[in-house]
Design a protein around this motif. Structure first.
Motif, short mmCIF file in Angstrom:
data_model
loop_
_atom_site.label_atom_id
_atom_site.label_comp_id
_atom_site.label_asym_id
_atom_site.label_seq_id
_atom_site.Cartn_x
_atom_site.Cartn_y
_atom_site.Cartn_z
N THR A 178 0.59 -1.46 0.08
CA THR A 178 -0.12 -0.07 -0.01
C THR A 178 0.93 1.07 0.06
O THR A 178 0.33 2.40 -0.20
CB THR A 178 -0.93 0.07 1.40
OG1 THR A 178 -0.17 -0.17 2.41
CG2 THR A 178 -2.17 -1.31 1.08
N THR A 179 2.14 1.17 0.11
CA THR A 179 3.10 2.28 0.13
C THR A 179 3.42 2.68 -1.36
O THR A 179 4.00 1.71 -2.08
CB THR A 179 4.34 2.20 1.00
OG1 THR A 179 3.80 1.99 2.14
CG2 THR A 179 5.26 3.33 1.03
N PRO A 180 3.24 3.83 -1.71
CA PRO A 180 3.74 3.92 -3.14
C PRO A 180 5.21 3.91 -3.40
O PRO A 180 5.73 4.05 -2.44
CB PRO A 180 3.01 5.51 -3.62
CG PRO A 180 2.08 5.69 -2.59
CD PRO A 180 2.37 5.05 -1.35
N ASP A 181 5.56 3.68 -4.64
CA ASP A 181 7.01 3.70 -4.84
C ASP A 181 7.70 5.07 -4.85
O ASP A 181 7.07 6.16 -4.68
CB ASP A 181 7.24 2.73 -6.20
CG ASP A 181 7.15 3.61 -7.39
OD1 ASP A 181 6.64 4.99 -7.47
OD2 ASP A 181 7.29 3.23 -8.51
N SER A 182 8.78 5.12 -5.16
CA SER A 182 9.57 6.51 -4.97
C SER A 182 9.07 7.46 -5.93
O SER A 182 9.29 8.55 -5.87
CB SER A 182 11.11 6.08 -5.31
OG SER A 182 11.50 5.69 -6.36
N GLU A 183 8.42 6.94 -7.04
CA GLU A 183 7.87 7.90 -7.97
C GLU A 183 6.41 8.23 -7.57
O GLU A 183 5.65 8.72 -8.75
CB GLU A 183 8.23 7.22 -9.45
CG GLU A 183 9.63 7.35 -9.96
CD GLU A 183 9.82 6.93 -11.22
OE1 GLU A 183 8.88 6.87 -11.77
OE2 GLU A 183 10.90 6.19 -11.35
N GLY A 184 6.00 7.74 -6.53
CA GLY A 184 4.50 7.94 -6.40
C GLY A 184 3.61 6.98 -6.99
O GLY A 184 2.30 7.47 -6.86
N ARG A 185 4.03 5.99 -7.59
CA ARG A 185 3.15 4.88 -8.25
C ARG A 185 2.77 3.79 -7.23
O ARG A 185 3.25 3.56 -6.54
CB ARG A 185 3.85 4.30 -9.62
CG ARG A 185 4.37 5.35 -10.65
CD ARG A 185 5.36 4.68 -11.71
NE ARG A 185 6.52 4.02 -11.07
CZ ARG A 185 7.28 3.39 -11.84
NH1 ARG A 185 7.53 3.32 -13.07
NH2 ARG A 185 8.70 3.25 -11.11
N PRO A 186 1.40 3.30 -7.59
CA PRO A 186 0.99 2.29 -6.66
C PRO A 186 1.69 1.11 -6.92
O PRO A 186 2.23 0.79 -7.99
CB PRO A 186 -0.38 2.21 -7.26
CG PRO A 186 -0.58 2.65 -8.52
CD PRO A 186 0.47 3.54 -8.46
N ARG A 187 1.58 -0.03 -5.90
CA ARG A 187 2.48 -1.26 -6.18
C ARG A 187 1.32 -2.28 -6.08
O ARG A 187 -0.06 -1.75 -6.00
CB ARG A 187 3.17 -1.54 -4.94
CG ARG A 187 4.35 -0.51 -4.75
CD ARG A 187 5.37 -1.06 -3.58
NE ARG A 187 6.72 -0.43 -3.73
CZ ARG A 187 7.31 0.36 -3.11
NH1 ARG A 187 6.44 1.12 -2.31
NH2 ARG A 187 8.55 0.99 -3.23
N ALA A 188 1.53 -3.57 -6.08
CA ALA A 188 0.65 -4.54 -6.27
C ALA A 188 1.52 -5.64 -5.55
O ALA A 188 2.45 -5.68 -5.37
CB ALA A 188 -0.14 -4.81 -7.56
N GLY A 189 0.42 -6.86 -5.38
CA GLY A 189 0.95 -7.79 -4.73
C GLY A 189 0.33 -9.39 -5.08
O GLY A 189 -0.77 -9.22 -5.33
N LEU A 190 1.16 -10.47 -5.12
CA LEU A 190 0.49 -11.58 -5.24
C LEU A 190 1.13 -12.52 -4.06
O LEU A 190 2.45 -12.74 -4.07
CB LEU A 190 0.99 -12.10 -6.54
CG LEU A 190 0.51 -13.74 -7.03
CD1 LEU A 190 -1.11 -13.63 -6.92
CD2 LEU A 190 0.94 -13.92 -8.41
#
Length: 236
Positions: A176-188
């Motif tokens: 749930t924490t955006p990456d260094s460029e403010g883009r969303p993450r995802a998970g499996l």
């Protein structure tokens, strides 16, 4: 963010994943469940381009780009990351040295503390660790790598009940924490115990058996079904 498009994976000419279609959208966490030997780990290994897993049909697409022609390190640099079910011990490489090498030394203290690994900074990765420590260590390693797409292979297996919550919160926070460029993450996440479901926010669950994705639905409802009926797909 990550798409498996009609993917078949083979090892030594034998199919271990058969015609899987699965899409993980930005900001989503998906949970993959199934018996041992059903192809779950093989699917994640194929996404990372690990030998001896070979995609013989279909495509794996990350952030709109096919990764099939890329090496493992190229996929990692794009933002794919995997926490292994059985990670190796790396003698001579301390956590502090590892974090420094990947430019994540600033995050080591906080992330290690969150996973109850504060005292492990100067220890070699996974050398002499207990099973539960190794699993938490692997989660820490992946978080320090800061991928956009985080894949976890049984992160809570072998972890004591107190630390399952710690692992779950770390997984949830990382996704749930955006990456260094403010883009969303995802998970499996692959899970056998289902315990991690008490500590993550997800509505996306899948059952995999005999190399095929046989059912998708609400993750917690599917786990309750598995507890009562095993891994066969719920009736339509």
């Amino acid at each position: 963010m990550l798409e498996f498009r009609n993917v078949t994976v083979a090892v030594a000419g034998k199919a271990v994943v058969d015609s899987v279609d699965l899409t993980v959208g930005s900001g989503e966490l998906h949970v993959l469940m199934g018996p041992n030997g059903s192809g779950k780990s093989s699917l994640l290994a194929a996404a990372m381009g690990l030998a001896p897993y070979k995609v013989t049909q279909g495509d794996i697409v990350f952030d709109g780009q096919s990764v099939l022609g890329l090496s493992t390190d190229e996929r990692a640099r794009l933002g794919l990351g995997l926490a292994f079910q059985h990670p190796p011990a790396l003698e001579g490489i301390s956590y502090r040295a590892f974090a420094r090498a990947i430019g994540a030394e600033d995050a080591l203290e906080g992330e290690a503390g969150a996973l109850d690994l504060s005292a492990f900074g100067d220890r070699d990765l996974n050398v002499g660790f207990s099973g539960g420590e190794t699993k938490r260590s692997e989660v820490l390693k992946l978080i320090l790598q800061r991928p956009r797409m985080l894949m976890f292979d049984e992160p809570e297996s072998g972890v004591d009940l107190e630390h399952v919550a710690v692992v779950g919160r770390a997984v949830q926070r990382a996704i749930t924490t955006p990456d260094s460029e403010g883009r969303p993450r995802a998970g499996l996440v692959i899970t056998h115990t289902g315990l991690i479901l008490d500590h993550v926010d997800t509505a996306h669950g899948h059952i995999m058996t005999d190399g095929r994705l046989v059912h998708s639905g609400d993750a917690r409802e599917l786990f309750r079904h598995i507890q009562s009926h095993g891994y066969r797909a719920p009736a339509a």
